[in-house]
Design an enzyme around this catalytic site. Sequence first.
Site, PDB file in Angstrom:
ATOM      1  N   HIS A 135     176.489  12.946  79.987  1.00  0.00           N
ATOM      2  CA  HIS A 135     177.597  11.991  80.037  1.00  0.00           C
ATOM      3  C   HIS A 135     177.348  10.783  79.133  1.00  0.00           C
ATOM      4  O   HIS A 135     178.290  10.058  78.789  1.00  0.00           O
ATOM      5  CB  HIS A 135     177.815  11.524  81.485  1.00  0.00           C
ATOM      6  CG  HIS A 135     179.251  11.241  81.811  1.00  0.00           C
ATOM      7  ND1 HIS A 135     180.139  10.706  80.904  1.00  0.00           N
ATOM      8  CD2 HIS A 135     179.961  11.425  82.956  1.00  0.00           C
ATOM      9  CE1 HIS A 135     181.323  10.562  81.472  1.00  0.00           C
ATOM     10  NE2 HIS A 135     181.238  10.999  82.722  1.00  0.00           N
ATOM     11  N   SER A 136     176.118  10.528  78.740  1.00  0.00           N
ATOM     12  CA  SER A 136     175.858   9.434  77.806  1.00  0.00           C
ATOM     13  C   SER A 136     176.403   9.736  76.419  1.00  0.00           C
ATOM     14  O   SER A 136     176.518   8.843  75.584  1.00  0.00           O
ATOM     15  CB  SER A 136     174.347   9.176  77.705  1.00  0.00           C
ATOM     16  OG  SER A 136     173.682  10.328  77.202  1.00  0.00           O
TER      17      SER A 136
END
Length: 502
Positions: A145-146
């Site tokens: 998700h980064s």
Amino acid sequence: MKQLSGLDSAFLDLEDDHQFLHVSQLLILQRPDDPDFAPYPAWRRQLADRLHQLEPLRRRLVPVPFGLDHPYWIEDPDFDLDFHVRHSAVPPPGSDDDLDELVGRLVAAPMDRDHPLWVSHVIEGLAPEEEGGAERFAILTMIHHSTIDGAAGADLLELMLDDVPDAEPPAHAGQWRAEEPPSTAQVLARAAANGVRRPARGLLLAARAGQEVARASRNPAVIDLADRVRGSLRGPLGSLLNAGRERDPDQDVPRLPPLVAPPTPFNRPVSRYRRFAHRALPLAEVKAVGKHADATINDVVVALCAGGLRRWLLGRGELPDAPLTAMIPVSLREGDEDEVWTNRVSATVAALPTDVDGPLARLHAAHDALRVAKQVFAALPGDLTPDAAGLGVPATVTAVSRALSRWSSVTPAPFNTVVSNVPGPREPLWLGGARMTHYIPVSAIADPVGLNITVQSYVDQLDIGLLGCAGLLPDLPDLADAVAEEFPALRAAVEGTEDTEE
């Protein structure tokens, strides 16, 4: 070399030994008639030819010493496609339940931060969707998700696949340039410069936030929310602040979420093990139900989730009297961002009408709840979330994030679940001669919210992916069935036939 935003970095900071913040795409494709087609080499070749277009797949983390600044991305000089593309299979008979069980196991593992933060599994052995139908295979791609949010993930998928069968490789196929990692002195110098600029950025952001809060003071939904907070206070302070406060008990107030999320079986600390279940609904019929009831697809999705949760909790004898609450992600993308491959997302909280009896009444309540949630989000500085996440000293923000993560495991949940609806491609996508038939989202969970329900539209399907903690939700497929079974009940109610509520 590009630096991660504060929000991107937060998704790294919040990980620990039992919660992993990667988001995934489960694609189901039909094998073509070509006897020479082999899914694994076809997918590997597809990615190799398109790597120059797929920046998130090429870049690796470079941390800053002592956490003095947010990490950087570089084009990985040691990139190894064979590390990332893997071959799996489901056991016979290769049902969708077998696939879901395998997906639950595969997503329950952290990413290796010495490599670009993604892995893709080609999964063979799937039985045809119907007797006599085409053979199928699946592709599960997990991306941290980064790196991307849900909307960016849909864009990335369209670059991975083709919009026509048997497309030719793109121009400059596989041509891209790696970067040498920066020296420690270089990243420390950048950290020092960013440290000087950070206070000025904070002042500008505070001014913008102040303007939005001022506007919020005239928003009816925000006024009522503040009034409820004040009204909930007890003791001498509450008596003082509520002095002279009078409310008409019959006043029609907005349907705001409870101030404290009611307890459920899945609002506890999560383990490192996951369960996954997926279901599908015909998109045209979902749209028709919404149109007939003057509701949006989002309204219908929230109503289906509320109805499914109500059925499931009633069956267990654990339905709270108060409505459940859902965190609703909100995309901040406008289409003209300078940087596409980053997180541009915020969130709001809405009441789930699990306390409402009858599918049509739940749909109307869901519509009202989402309307109020949008009003609150529009009035408050939620759109500043990505910028605000980068203002603190990174080492301090990391420590605070991890402390909050540990604290959340022993405090009441801020909301009960996550419900997200992400629009997907409207036209079919292809891998060689293999047509993609389903685009199933697989999201993430974290303490103390052990359930995520994400919906993804694709061509004529509405694919629903439920991810839960295996220890808290061993019967997750039953919940998935309850959500899917809510749709015919809602359709019947909307069309005026006999209500089939429990």
